[in-house]
Scaffold this motif. Sequence first.
Motif, PDB file in Angstrom:
ATOM      1  N   GLY A  72       0.786  -1.232   0.000  1.00 18.16           N
ATOM      2  CA  GLY A  72       0.000   0.000   0.000  1.00 18.16           C
ATOM      3  C   GLY A  72       0.813   1.275   0.000  1.00 18.16           C
ATOM      4  O   GLY A  72       0.437   2.250   0.648  1.00 18.16           O
ATOM      5  N   MET A  73       1.930   1.282  -0.740  1.00 16.73           N
ATOM      6  CA  MET A  73       2.769   2.494  -0.821  1.00 16.73           C
ATOM      7  C   MET A  73       2.136   3.465  -1.813  1.00 16.73           C
ATOM      8  O   MET A  73       1.971   3.132  -2.993  1.00 16.73           O
ATOM      9  N   ALA A  74       1.760   4.637  -1.362  1.00 14.80           N
ATOM     10  CA  ALA A  74       1.128   5.599  -2.270  1.00 14.80           C
ATOM     11  C   ALA A  74       1.270   7.023  -1.748  1.00 14.80           C
ATOM     12  O   ALA A  74       1.125   7.280  -0.554  1.00 14.80           O
ATOM     13  N   THR A  75       1.552   7.924  -2.676  1.00 15.96           N
ATOM     14  CA  THR A  75       1.597   9.363  -2.397  1.00 15.96           C
ATOM     15  C   THR A  75       0.556  10.032  -3.286  1.00 15.96           C
ATOM     16  O   THR A  75       0.469   9.707  -4.481  1.00 15.96           O
ATOM     17  N   LEU A  76      -0.219  10.946  -2.717  1.00 14.57           N
ATOM     18  CA  LEU A  76      -1.200  11.666  -3.539  1.00 14.57           C
ATOM     19  C   LEU A  76      -0.482  12.332  -4.711  1.00 14.57           C
ATOM     20  O   LEU A  76       0.619  12.886  -4.544  1.00 14.57           O
ATOM     21  N   SER A  77      -1.111  12.331  -5.885  1.00 11.97           N
ATOM     22  CA  SER A  77      -0.444  12.757  -7.127  1.00 11.97           C
ATOM     23  C   SER A  77       0.211  14.132  -6.992  1.00 11.97           C
ATOM     24  O   SER A  77       1.345  14.339  -7.418  1.00 11.97           O
ATOM     25  N   GLU A  78      -0.523  15.071  -6.376  1.00  7.89           N
ATOM     26  CA  GLU A  78      -0.021  16.455  -6.336  1.00  7.89           C
ATOM     27  C   GLU A  78       1.155  16.640  -5.384  1.00  7.89           C
ATOM     28  O   GLU A  78       1.769  17.712  -5.358  1.00  7.89           O
ATOM     29  N   TYR A  79       1.472  15.602  -4.597  1.00  8.51           N
ATOM     30  CA  TYR A  79       2.573  15.727  -3.629  1.00  8.51           C
ATOM     31  C   TYR A  79       3.746  14.806  -3.976  1.00  8.51           C
ATOM     32  O   TYR A  79       4.630  14.589  -3.151  1.00  8.51           O
TER      33      TYR A  79
END
Length: 146
Positions: A72-79
């Motif tokens: 579940g590695m994820a960063t919001l697109s804008e960041y």
Amino acid sequence: MIQIKKIEAFETYPIRLEILRKNIPLPYKFEGDLDNETFHLGVFKNEVLIAVSSYMKVKNKRFTGNQYQLRGMATLSEYRGFGAGKFMLQEAFSILKDFEIDYLWCNARIVAVDFYKKQGFQIYGDEFEVPIVGKHYVMFKKISND
Ligand SMILES: CC(C)(COP(=O)(O)OP(=O)(O)OC[C@H]1O[C@@H](n2cnc3c(N)ncnc32)[C@H](O)[C@@H]1OP(=O)(O)O)[C@@H](O)C(=O)NCCC(=O)NCCS
């Protein structure tokens, strides 16, 4: 201000849903999310959660010793590109070292392979297909005696 904190499983769900499960009808809650040995990390920018990752004590038969799986590695697109993913992994490596874990491994999507390589992961074996999600590689990072 950027902060990394341990968070609860339920706090990871909105970002998992948005980034990892958009148009992918697979569960966003993972087996092991609530296990005692599992921990979840979140990056906050000005109190807003912008990135998540989860670490579970799951053994992969390809490796020996004590192991954790990264999920579940994820960063919001804008960041993206501001170090959130890297900071979470560095924190996880430190926690796992304290736990005397030998290997952290993951099933890496092709698009994330170079990100993981930059953080010291290596590919193990051939690419494989995860139905609906696409091609992946098993990747691993040796934690002990680094
Ligand atoms: C992969 C992901 C988590 C990276 O998060 P991030 O917060 O943008 O990563 P960082 O800003 O910490 O990047 C660290 C370094 O890796 C690089 N990097 C980030 N994503 C990359 C990618 N997909 N490919 C190659 N390099 C990448 C950055 O440029 C940075 O390099 P630098 O240290 O030389 O400046 C993010 O792109 C994402 O959420 N992707 C969609 C979901 C996904 O695929 N998750 C992985 C599932 S296995």
